[in-house]
Design an enzyme around this catalytic site. Structure first.
Site, short mmCIF file in Angstrom:
data_model
loop_
_atom_site.label_atom_id
_atom_site.label_comp_id
_atom_site.label_asym_id
_atom_site.label_seq_id
_atom_site.Cartn_x
_atom_site.Cartn_y
_atom_site.Cartn_z
N ARG A 52 5.54 -11.10 -18.37
CA ARG A 52 5.23 -9.76 -17.88
C ARG A 52 4.12 -9.15 -18.72
NH1 ARG A 52 8.07 -6.03 -19.89
NH2 ARG A 52 10.12 -6.87 -19.44
N TYR A 104 -8.12 5.09 2.56
CA TYR A 104 -7.19 4.09 3.06
C TYR A 104 -5.81 4.76 3.26
CZ TYR A 104 -4.04 0.08 2.85
OH TYR A 104 -3.06 -0.83 3.11
N ASP A 176 -12.29 3.15 -5.63
CA ASP A 176 -11.68 2.04 -4.91
C ASP A 176 -12.83 1.20 -4.36
OD1 ASP A 176 -10.57 0.34 -2.99
OD2 ASP A 176 -9.02 1.78 -2.39
N LYS A 201 -7.96 -8.40 -0.35
CA LYS A 201 -9.04 -8.39 0.65
C LYS A 201 -10.16 -9.35 0.23
CE LYS A 201 -6.22 -5.23 2.10
NZ LYS A 201 -6.37 -3.81 1.85
C1 LIG Z 1 -5.62 -2.72 1.39
C2 LIG Z 1 -6.22 -1.60 0.66
C3 LIG Z 1 -5.53 -0.96 -0.38
C4 LIG Z 1 -4.10 -1.32 -0.75
O1 LIG Z 1 -4.01 -2.62 -1.25
P1 LIG Z 1 -2.73 -3.58 -1.05
O2 LIG Z 1 -3.15 -4.84 -1.70
O3 LIG Z 1 -2.49 -3.71 0.43
O4 LIG Z 1 -1.59 -2.91 -1.72
C5 LIG Z 1 -6.16 0.05 -1.06
N1 LIG Z 1 -7.42 0.43 -0.75
C6 LIG Z 1 -8.11 -0.16 0.25
C7 LIG Z 1 -9.49 0.31 0.56
C8 LIG Z 1 -7.53 -1.19 0.98
O5 LIG Z 1 -8.22 -1.75 1.98
#
Ligand SMILES: *Cc1c(COP(=O)(O)O)cnc(C)c1O
Length: 387
Positions: A52, A104, A176, A201
């Site tokens: 962890r 998001y 982000d 992603k």
């Molecule tokens: C998918 C996404 C998230 C969240 O991420 P997860 O891996 O699904 O928890 C946050 N910000 C954006 C822009 C995203 O596309």
């Protein structure tokens, strides 16, 4: 070995922060599928103790992500939302956050449905108007959260300008960077303190893993993030870390193709009689086009569009008829996906916020993959013809 300064993006993606495995010379980082490590003596042990806290596969990935973002420290989490959760846990009750309005959906949800009840206040604004952002700042404002290009409207936020404003008021700035990836934009170079990723992603890139990451340059911020990561425990497993490490090695190659294919699709949709509007920063009539040229290397693989018949039914009909584009949540994988934000990714965003962001009933979001672009265009063409 070249020094870090000399490495360009593609080289950094493949080598940044990585060394052949010290014990075997393995070129690919091994999957250290272990929870614990032998210690030689009580209290004097240096190195790995418990996974962890630290795991060699995760450690390699964290260093690699830091390298591609051009910062010193990386931290990986079990999902993108777990990474956002860790940032919010740096705050205290009474603190306030200013965030981009068309966030998001999941980010919106964790802000409003989880952290609000711990006494943190959130303000949402379009962020194209800096004065409106500044008017929301008061002595309790501790964090400015940016998303650019936004999801699903692909609106742009001027990272450098908002970060300068945050710095002026001694506020932490976070970006982000999921949609753009560090191949297209490096927020730290524009002044951002914290860069967040849903590695699920583009970084992973193959729709086979869920993971999140943070990247920072400041040592004290990094220490606080590692403390939260270890204390709350939302870490990814070594197998998932390996998958994302492997994904990042082709990030620059994939992103080039995502951008090229998105251009072909955007230009096709832009000229179609059934389409009302196309949102892709590479189009000259996009409100953020000039800013995108300034702050991004290319325009990305995400786009959205609305139909002349602005109803949910029209959108549902279209997404049912595509054959190459798969109807699915998520984005950033090699395969093309199609989605209907109002009913899918943004179902948790209140209607008022949704409409203020321009997310209309027929809005359709595409994650343009790296298939042959002619097949993608033909697929949309036949789906738009069916009524
Ligand atoms: C998918 C996404 C998230 C969240 O991420 P997860 O891996 O699904 O928890 C946050 N910000 C954006 C822009 C995203 O596309």
């Amino acid at each position: 070995m070249m020094s870090k300064k000399e490495m360009r993006f593609g080289t950094t993606a493949i080598h940044g922060g990585l060394k052949p495995d010290a014990s075997t010379g393995a070129v690919m980082t091994p999957i250290y599928q272990t929870s614990t490590y032998a210690q030689h003596e009580v209290g004097k042990h240096k190195g790995y103790e418990y996974s962890r806290t630290l795991n060699p596969t995760r450690d390699a990935l964290e260093k690699n992500i830091a390298a591609i973002e051009g910062v010193k420290y990386g931290a990986c989490f079990g999902s993108g939302l777990a990474a956002i959760d860790a940032v919010l846990k740096m705050l205290n009750p009474g603190d306030e956050v200013i965030a981009t309005r068309d966030l998001y959906g999941g980010t919106h949800r964790i802000f409003n449905s989880v952290f609000k009840k711990y006494g943190i206040e959130f303000h949402f604004t379009a962020m194209d108007d800096l004065q409106a952002v500044e008017e929301l700042i008061n002595k309790n404002t501790k964090l400015i959260w940016m998303e650019t290009p936004t999801n699903p409207m692909t609106n742009l936020v001027d990272i450098e300008a908002v970060c300068a404003l945050a710095q002026k008021h001694n506020i932490i700035s976070a970006v982000d960077n999921t949609f753009a990836t560090p191949y297209l934009q490096q927020p730290a170079a524009l002044g951002a303190d914290i860069i967040m990723h849903s590695a699920t992603k583009y970084l992973g890139g193959h729709s086979d893993v869920v993971m999140g990451a943070l990247a920072v340059n400041d040592k004290k911020t990094a220490e606080e993030i590692y403390r939260i990561q270890n204390s709350t425990g939302a870490i990814p497993g070594p197998m998932d870390c390996f998958l994302v490490l492997r994904g990042i090695k082709t990030l620059h190659v994939r992103m080039k193709q995502h951008c090229e294919n998105a251009r072909a699709v955007a230009e096709f949709l832009d000229g179609h009689s059934r389409v009302a509007a196309v949102h892709w920063p590479g189009l000259k009539n996009h409100p953020g086009h000039e800013l995108a040229k300034k702050q991004m290397r290319d325009f990305g693989g995400m786009l959205s569009f609305s139909l002349q018949t602005d109803t949910q039914e029209a959108a549902h009909q279209l997404v049912k008829n595509t054959r190459v584009f798969t109807l699915a949540e998520s984005l950033g994988g090699v395969e093309s996906l199609i989605g209907h934000p109002v009913c899918m990714t943004h179902a948790s965003v209140p209607q008022k916020e949704r409409e203020a962001s321009g997310i209309c009933d027929s809005l359709i979001r595409l994650s343009v993959g790296i298939e042959d672009s002619a097949d993608l265009v033909e697929d949309l063409e036949q789906a738009l013809e069916k009524r």
